[in-house]
Every structure is written in structure tokens, then in C-alpha cells.
Design a protein around this motif. Structure first.
Motif, PDB file in Angstrom:
ATOM      1  N   PRO A 276      -3.024  -2.899   1.889  1.00  0.00           N
ATOM      2  CA  PRO A 276      -2.804  -2.392   3.247  1.00  0.00           C
ATOM      3  C   PRO A 276      -2.375  -3.446   4.275  1.00  0.00           C
ATOM      4  O   PRO A 276      -1.943  -3.095   5.363  1.00  0.00           O
ATOM      5  CB  PRO A 276      -4.173  -1.798   3.635  1.00  0.00           C
TER       6      PRO A 276
ATOM      7  N   CYS B 221     -10.083   3.686  -4.761  1.00  0.00           N
ATOM      8  CA  CYS B 221      -9.237   2.699  -4.078  1.00  0.00           C
ATOM      9  C   CYS B 221      -9.837   1.309  -4.296  1.00  0.00           C
ATOM     10  O   CYS B 221     -11.051   1.130  -4.264  1.00  0.00           O
ATOM     11  CB  CYS B 221      -9.176   3.038  -2.591  1.00  0.00           C
TER      12      CYS B 221
ATOM     13  N   ASN C 298      -3.522   6.199  -2.986  1.00  0.00           N
ATOM     14  CA  ASN C 298      -3.573   6.431  -1.539  1.00  0.00           C
ATOM     15  C   ASN C 298      -4.562   7.511  -1.105  1.00  0.00           C
ATOM     16  O   ASN C 298      -5.196   7.400  -0.065  1.00  0.00           O
ATOM     17  CB  ASN C 298      -2.175   6.791  -1.004  1.00  0.00           C
TER      18      ASN C 298
ATOM     19  N   HIS D 284       0.830  -1.216   0.000  1.00  0.00           N
ATOM     20  CA  HIS D 284       0.000   0.000   0.000  1.00  0.00           C
ATOM     21  C   HIS D 284       0.866   1.269   0.000  1.00  0.00           C
ATOM     22  O   HIS D 284       0.488   2.295  -0.556  1.00  0.00           O
ATOM     23  CB  HIS D 284      -0.851  -0.052   1.275  1.00  0.00           C
TER      24      HIS D 284
END
Lengths: 385, 288
Positions: B198, B188, B170, B164
Motif C-alpha cells: 500500500p 492480507c 485486496n 497494492h
């Protein structure tokens, strides 16, 4: 008659040959593959989209072709449509995969069977890593991306990347001229044949093309394919009950330059190697023409309508016709089947009815075995999927 | 270590993808200058021999009744383990087993066949492994530098990052704006498309692939290919529990994550709710 067993490696895995020979002349060769990985079984009961991640792992050098074949098989099951933009991007990345394959095969796999010189390996790696970079600019990474999905592609490029891609393709075209130029001249190819006869390794003279991606045209129907068990862990593939040669020679035999060489040397190793190398030029030229037609405003992806159905796809992969079949029920894979090009060329037939690779080896001197065998560009990991 | 460490590179059950990935290392000639390759499954080398080596690289998984170089694969690897100073388990297959079989030190979450030898093994997972990760480990060994490892024997300098970190999406993650569907620059991929960025240990968005890109940048979710769970089922779908992603970013409690997500979602970032670039059809532009 002597019988020798020999393991041939550095062919994306290994094959076992049982060589029947008389005074260093090959009488007949039986081909065996003793590995099995079980990808088709692994896919069962998984979501159909998972195949887009699993199937590229069939092969580290041509996995991107397996990705395209997977997406197309699912699209055919769903009756999905894609935009022209998605189609061109797919052609660029899969076309480039063919090129990196041919470069590595020529300099890394085939060259050392005659000439031991690391500088050729380095030449191949320098070129192929540049080609991988062009693919990655579109697909995220190479090897093993999953940017081709049923309904299109996942990326959403801007004109900036499209112009950069075009520049990179032009640069690649220039670099390739040092390997083989547009008129078919190649210093490295002639060097390879310095101490090697050009007319050995003649084979079946029967050619099959089942895919029509890029500029290739089919000369047969997939329904006429039949698989047949061998004594080792893979299956023979026949077309109308006969063995055929698939790959770059088969799909470029009507090109005027390839034809000229074919008329002189028939389907010998020289013609086969020339066709494969020359295909690189044809592909880049085709991609450079088509990249101009990309409209970044077109959608990258059109969501397909999911239903219970079966789909089949055939594409021309680096080594020839690649077939994927999928059966989908409640969004899950009920069954999956893969037939790879090497299965066509390296089927294990009989002396009376040999496959393309077997026919090419028969009556040749044993010292040429490695070169003749490897001129078919074998992919053992694909066979042992 | 010696001036030019000797390497034996063996392919177990896999696809050779880690070799092909390694071939993309831009400064590959330095590899040949600094290391002596005794055997490689694809590159030209001398005939294979079981012999002493400084570094044994094993790509691909272990599997019973699998033939390699005329021997049973598992016994071949055992023989070579005795002859090697350091071992690199290369790629997710060799590290955890992956799709095809068992890993060396780990068999998924269990102890693997070579667990007892783990002090000599460095795990570089990834499907495939990144060429720069491989070169980094080789250079560290050659220069006698100590490689700090995590609980899965992975080098901390590579795997303390998540994939991530550095992702171009982001901002959408910060404001909890999901991608509407595949094929767009915006949004995302963590909420619906299955992105595992993540919670995946990997530096894919720091040390880019082929020096230019990464899967999430190209609109493809991270599939968590450096982790033991690879490949999980339903790779293009985010597993949810009561509408919330079942796997949350590493290091944060579920409660804290829900709180910050709720706040971010309630505060709209206008700019990010629109297309980054409004694309007008070229024909329309001409008409105007």
C-alpha cells in the motif's frame, strides 16, 4: 615464457587471468577475482528471515538456488519439517532454474566463443523466458522471489495451477527436444564442435557431489571442505586438501549416456558440455514424474519452532554444490557463510596442484582458452558475494 | 532519436538480475530490431570501448575501489556519462544504492555522485526492474516522447501506481482481515507479514511478473524493492506503533486510516472469515 593478463567477461561478471604461455601453448593460468560485495557481512544482526530476501541477490541467474539453500540452512538449524507438497514445488522451481541457466549458458555464454549468430541468443531467450514464466506461476516472479521460507512455501496453489504447470512442463519437454533429445542427439552441440576438437580441456578426473536435491546423490561429506585464501579477493575450496570438479558432469557421470561419452572423451570439454545439456532432459523428466504427487490439500507451510542454533545446507545448484551456513541467536543472524560452486572449479591452485579449470587449460592452445574456460559455466557474481 | 539508437549497457556492483529480468521480455526480438547494442555485460557484443552512445544503461551500484573492465568502476561511469545522451539507472542498486553501494543520482536519500546530471537520467528502480518497464522507457526515448518523472526521477506512467493496486488480496485489505500465517490464499499480508504494497510505488500487480503472477499473489509480502528504503530490516514483519501499522497507505492521514479501519473491522464480512475452498482430504472423500 610470455606472461599475459586478460580479463574474461560475460561470465556473470569478470575474472582476470594471468596466462603463462610458450608459443601459443598455455603453460599455466592464474585466476583472480577483483570484486567483493560483502553479502555475508550485510546479513549480520538482521532477522534470519531477511536472508530470504537478501541472499537471492547474490546472483541474478541462480539466486533461486541461494534462496533454497538459505531456507534449508535455517530449517536445519531449527529442525523444521516441510510437507511433500512444499518439497515438490521447491524442486520444480529450483530444477527449472537449473534448466534456464543451462540454456542461457550454452547459447549466450558459450556459443559466441565459436559461432557468432544472434539467432541462437534469441532461441535461448525465448526458451528461458518461458521457463521463468513456469517458475513465476508458483513463486510470484523470476528472478528474485522469496516464496521458499523455513517451514515450506508461501504460495497456496489450486489444482487449476497444478494442471497448468504440468502442461507447461510437457510443452517445455517438447521444445527441449530441439536442443537435445532424449537419446542425447543435439544438432546445435555438433554445430558448436564443427571446428573445435572434442577431446581438449581434460581436467582432474576427480568429481564431487555434496547435495542431494532432485535426483542427485552425494559422493562426499561437507565436513571435509576447507577454504583457503588466495592472492585476490576470493577463497579456494578444497575437499580433503584436493581440488575437485563440481557440477553437471560430476553429478551425472553415472548416467549411462553420459558415461558412454565419458569413456570415449574422458573429462574433456565435449563430455562436460554434453553432461550439462543432457541434464536438462533428466530434470524435466524427474519433475513431470513428481508433479503428479502434489496434493493441494496438504499445508504449504508448517511454522517452525525458533531457537538459538546453527544450520548448514548443501544443494546442487546449476553449477554444482552450493553450501550455506547460518548461526542464529535471538532470531538474529550472528554469522553467515556461503561457498559457491565456481569457487571449487575455479580455485587458484599451483601448477603442481591446479584446480579443475586450471588443469583443463594447461597444455592447450591459446585460441581455445575462452571456450575451455567458459565450459565450466562460471558465475563471477557468485564468487564475489 | 535516430533510427536505431546505440546502447552501452554496463554492470556496476550488483547481481545482473536486471539483465536476466530484461531477458524475460516476451517480445525481446523487437529490442534487437530497434536498438543497436554496442556493449552488454552478458550478451555477445564487440570489445568494450569508451565511445559515444545514445543511451547508457547502468545496472548495479557505484562503489570505490571496485574494478570493472580493467578500470575503476566510478571513473569508468564518469567517462561514459560524458559520452551519453540519455542515461538509464537500472534497478534499485543504480537508483539508490540498494544492498551493495551508492546510486547514481541518489545515494539513499542524499544527493548522489551524478546528481548534477539528473536531467539526463531516468531512474527505473526495482530489484529487479520489470522487463516491460525497461522496454517502455527505451521506446519512449527512441520515439522522442517526453517521459514525466516523479521526485525520484522515476517515470510516472509506471510509478504512480502502488504495488497494492490489483493485488488479489485486496478484499481482505478492505475488511481488515489479516493472513493468519504464510502459505494461504486468504488474508492480507499488510498487518503482520510485512507487506509494503500500500505504500510502495510500483505496478507489480498491474503489469504482472513474467506475465502471470506477483509476490503477494504467491503469498509473499511486497518488500518495497522500488523504494529508497529497500531492503529495510525485518522484511517479513509489519512495523507497528501501538498495534497499528507504522506505515499506512499512501495519501491518507493516519486519523482517516484509523477511522476507516475501525469501521471495517467492526463490520464482519462473513464470507472472508472462512477458507475460500474447504479442502477435504482425498482419502476421506474415498471413505465417504
Amino acid at each position: 615464457m610470455k606472461i599475459n593478463k586478460k580479463i574474461i567477461n560475460k561470465i556473470e561478471g569478470e575474472a582476470t587471468l594471468k596466462i603463462y604461455e610458450e608459443k601459443d601453448i598455455i603453460d599455466f593460468v592464474e585466476i583472480e577475482f577483483w570484486q567483493y560485495r560483502g553479502i555475508e557481512k550485510y546479513l549480520q544482526n538482521r532477522h534470519y528471515m531477511d536472508a530470504l530476501v537478501i541472499n537471492p541477490r547474490v546472483c541474478g541467474i541462480c539466486g533461486h538456488s541461494h534462496l533454497l539453500a538459505t531456507a534449508k540452512a535455517i530449517e536445519n538449524a531449527f529442525g523444521a519439517k516441510i510437507t511433500q507438497k512444499a518439497k515438490i514445488l521447491r524442486e520444480i522451481t529450483t530444477g527449472l532454474e537449473i534448466i534456464q541457466n543451462h540454456i542461457k549458458w550454452f547459447y549466450i555464454t558459450l556459443f559466441p566463443t565459436q559461432i557468432k549468430d544472434r539467432s541462437f541468443t534469441l532461441k535461448a531467450l525465448r526458451l528461458s523466458s518461458f521457463i521463468s514464466k513456469i517458475i513465476a506461476l508458483i513463486s510470484g516472479q523470476f528472478p528474485h522471489n522469496s516464496y521458499i521460507i523455513p517451514g515450506g512455501v508461501t504460495c497456496d496453489l489450486t489444482n487449476l495451477e497444478i494442471f497448468k504447470l504440468e502442461d507447461m512442463l510437457k510443452m517445455l519437454m517438447d521444445e527441449i527436444q530441439a536442443v537435445i533429445d532424449k537419446d542425447g542427439n543435439s544438432r546445435d552441440l555438433e554445430k558448436f564442435f564443427e571446428n573445435l576438437p572434442k577431446n581438449i580441456g581434460k581436467s582432474l578426473n576427480r568429481f564431487l557431489v555434496l547435495g542431494d536435491n532432485l535426483f542427485f546423490s552425494k559422493n562426499g561429506k561437507t565436513e571435509k571442505i576447507k577454504e583457503e585464501k588466495t592472492t585476490s579477493l576470493y577463497s579456494n575450496v578444497l575437499y580433503e586438501d584436493k581440488f575437485y570438479e563440481v557440477g553437471p558432469l560430476a553429478r551425472n557421470i553415472n548416467n549411462s549416456l553420459v558415461k558412454k561419452i565419458y569413456e570415449k572423451y574422458e573429462d574433456s570439454i565435449y563430455t562436460r558440455i554434453f553432461a550439462r545439456l543432457y541434464e536438462i532432459n533428466l530434470i524435466i523428466e524427474y519433475l513431470l514424474e513428481n508433479i503428479k504427487n502434489i496434493d493441494v490439500c496438504e499445508p504449504s507451510y508448517i511454522k517452525p519452532v525458533v531457537n538459538n542454533a546453527s544450520g548448514i545446507s548443501v544443494i546442487e545448484a546449476p553449477r554444482g554444490s552450493l553450501i550455506h551456513k547460518v548461526e542464529i541467536k535471538d532470531e538474529k543472524i550472528k554469522s553467515y557463510e556461503i561457498i559457491v560452486p565456481t569457487q571449487f572449479n575455479l580455485s587458484n591452485g599451483t601448477k603442481e596442484n591446479p584446480s579443475a579449470a586450471q588443469a583443463a587449460l594447461m597444455s592447450e592452445r591459446k585460441e581455445y582458452l575462452d571456450t575451455i574456460f567458459k565450459c565450466f559455466d562460471i558465475c563471477a557474481v557468485c564468487v564475489t558475494h | 532519436m535516430r533510427l536505431k539508437p546505440k546502447i552501452i549497457w554496463i554492470d556496476g556492483v550488483g547481481c545482473n538480475g536486471c539483465s536476466h529480468s530484461f531477458f524475460n521480455y516476451p517480445e525481446i526480438s523487437s529490442f534487437f530490431e530497434n536498438f543497436e547494442l554496442l556493449y552488454h555485460p552478458l550478451l555477445d557484443s564487440d570489445e568494450f570501448n569508451v565511445q559515444n552512445c545514445d543511451i547508457l544503461i547502468i545496472e548495479g551500484a557505484l562503489k570505490s575501489n571496485f574494478s570493472r573492465l580493467g578500470k575503476d568502476l566510478n571513473s569508468l561511469i564518469s567517462e561514459l556519462f560524458l559520452k551519453a545522451k540519455k542515461i538509464i539507472a537500472l534497478g534499485t542498486c543504480a537508483v539508490y544504492g540498494g544492498i551493495f553501494g551508492k546510486g547514481l543520482v541518489f545515494d539513499k536519500n542524499e544527493k548522489g555522485k551524478f546528481y548534477k546530471c539528473r536531467d539526463r537520467v531516468i531512474n527505473i528502480p526495482g530489484c529487479p526492474s520489470h522487463p516491460e518497464w525497461i522496454m517502455y522507457v527505451l521506446n519512449m526515448i527512441k520515439n522522442d516522447k517526453k517521459i514525466a518523472l516523479d521526485e525520484f526521477n522515476r517515470p510516472v506512467e509506471i510509478f504512480s501506481y502502488t504495488s497494492h493496486m490489483g493485488c488479489t488480496r485486496n478484499e481482505y485489505f478492505e475488511w481488515k482481515i489479516d493472513a493468519q500465517d504464510f502459505g494461504s490464499k486468504e488474508g492480507c499480508l499488510f498487518y503482520y507479514q510485512g507487506c509494503q504494497g500500500p505504500f510502495t510505488h510500483s505496478s507489480c500487480n498491474k503489469i504482472l511478473w513474467n506475465e502471470v503472477n506477483s509476490k503477494p499473489r504467491a503469498g509473499t509480502p511486497c518488500f518495497g524493492c522500488t523504494e529508497v528504503s529497500f531492503p529495510k530490516k525485518d522484511l517479513f514483519k509489519t512495523e507497528t506503533f501501538m498495534g497499528i501499522p507504522a506505515n499506512i497507505p499512501l495519501g491518507v492521514s493516519k486519523r482517516a486510516y484509523l477511522t476507516i479501519s475501525g469501521i471495517a473491522k467492526s463490520l464482519t464480512n462473513e464470507r472472508l472469515t472462512k477458507k475460500l475452498i474447504e479442502c477435504e482430504n482425498e482419502d476421506k472423500q474415498k471413505d465417504n
